[in-house]
Design a protein around this motif. Sequence first.
Motif, PDB file in Angstrom:
ATOM      1  N   GLN A 188       0.802  -1.221   0.000  1.00 39.01           N
ATOM      2  CA  GLN A 188       0.000   0.000   0.000  1.00 39.01           C
ATOM      3  C   GLN A 188       0.846   1.289   0.000  1.00 39.01           C
ATOM      4  O   GLN A 188       0.497   2.248  -0.685  1.00 39.01           O
ATOM      5  CB  GLN A 188      -0.977  -0.011   1.177  1.00 39.01           C
ATOM      6  CG  GLN A 188      -2.165   0.917   0.977  1.00 39.01           C
ATOM      7  CD  GLN A 188      -3.325   0.578   1.905  1.00 39.01           C
ATOM      8  OE1 GLN A 188      -3.374  -0.495   2.493  1.00 39.01           O
ATOM      9  NE2 GLN A 188      -4.262   1.499   2.028  1.00 39.01           N
ATOM     10  N   GLN A 213      -8.642   3.300   0.225  1.00 41.06           N
ATOM     11  CA  GLN A 213      -8.752   1.848   0.257  1.00 41.06           C
ATOM     12  C   GLN A 213      -9.156   1.355   1.632  1.00 41.06           C
ATOM     13  O   GLN A 213      -8.668   1.821   2.660  1.00 41.06           O
ATOM     14  CB  GLN A 213      -7.422   1.193  -0.134  1.00 41.06           C
ATOM     15  CG  GLN A 213      -7.503  -0.344  -0.105  1.00 41.06           C
ATOM     16  CD  GLN A 213      -6.234  -1.018  -0.592  1.00 41.06           C
ATOM     17  OE1 GLN A 213      -5.282  -0.356  -1.013  1.00 41.06           O
ATOM     18  NE2 GLN A 213      -6.211  -2.342  -0.552  1.00 41.06           N
ATOM     19  N   VAL A 218     -11.533  -0.221  -3.250  1.00 37.96           N
ATOM     20  CA  VAL A 218     -10.668   0.912  -3.587  1.00 37.96           C
ATOM     21  C   VAL A 218     -11.493   1.965  -4.311  1.00 37.96           C
ATOM     22  O   VAL A 218     -11.918   1.751  -5.452  1.00 37.96           O
ATOM     23  CB  VAL A 218      -9.472   0.481  -4.460  1.00 37.96           C
ATOM     24  CG1 VAL A 218      -8.563   1.686  -4.725  1.00 37.96           C
ATOM     25  CG2 VAL A 218      -8.681  -0.636  -3.785  1.00 37.96           C
TER      26      VAL A 218
END
Length: 292
Positions: A40, A265, A270
Motif C-alpha cells: 500500500q 482503500q 478501492v
Amino acid sequence: MTTTAHDTGIVSRPRPVERLVAGQATSDGAGVKLTRVLTQPLQRRLDPFLMLDAFGTDNPDDYIGGFPDHPHRGFETVTYMIDGRMRHRDSAGHEGLLQNGGVQWMTAGRGIVHSELPEQEGGRMEGFQLWLNLAAKDKMTTPWYRDIQSAEIPQFTTPDGVTVRVIAGASHGVAGAVQREITEPLYLDLHFPPGARFEQPLPAAHNAFVYVYRGSLEIAGTAVPRERMAILSNTGGGDGAVLHADAPARALLIAGRPLKEPIAQYGPFVMNTQEELFQTVRDFQSGRFTAA
C-alpha cells in the motif's frame, strides 16, 4: 500464438533503477502463503497499480484453502498462473478454470463477490495477482470477467532469443491479450536465455517496475536479484527499459499511465473518497454485490 519479432523500438536512454524492493511475507484468503511485492505505501509511486502478490510453493498446506468468497469494488484483478489450477466463481455468474500459463482478468467495477479455489491437492502452485486501479468515472462500471488460456496469449521471440508473453499492452509491434485505454497497462512475462538483452520503449509519464522471479537481471547498471522488484526511475528523460541476463532468468515488466486521482482503500474496496468507502461497505452489507 508464437511469432518472431524484429526490434521495432530501440531504447536510447534506458531508465535507471530508482530502488529495489523486497516483498513482505504474508497470507490471505484461507491461509494462502504469499509475498506482497507491491504494498500500500507504494500505491502513489506506482499508480495505477495497487498491489502485486507473488505466490509459489510445492507444499499444498500453503495454498489448499484457497480464497473463499470475498468482495471487490473499484479496480481490476489480473491473476497470472505459472503452475497450478484454480477455479473462479463469482456473483455475476462467471465461472472459469485458471491453469498453467493462463490469465484471469476481472473488472470488479461496482461490486462483485468471487472465490478462487485450488483444483489440485498436490504439486506446485505458482503465480501472481496484480491489482490495477480504475479511473473514478469507471469505478461503478458493470463487472466483467475473462479467462485467457495460455495459447491465447500473444508470444514472440526477439532476435536475442528472449521469449516475450504479451499479457497486456504491446511490445515490438505485437499487441497483447488485453488493452485498456485509460491506464494503458503493459504486462510482459520475459524469459531470458544466457547473455540475452531486451529493450522496451516506455512513455515518459508511465510508471514502471520489473519483478525478477527466476535468476537475476542487470538493469542500467544495477543488479536485480531473484524475488526483488526494481522500480524504474521517471526522471532523467529515459525512454524505456533495457534488461540483460547473464544466465537464464524470468521477469515481469509492468508499466502503466498514472491516474493521478485520490486513492481511498479499505481492504478489498478501492475508491476515491472515504464517503465512497462507507457507501461501499453499506452496499456490501446489504447484499448489493450479489446481483449480476
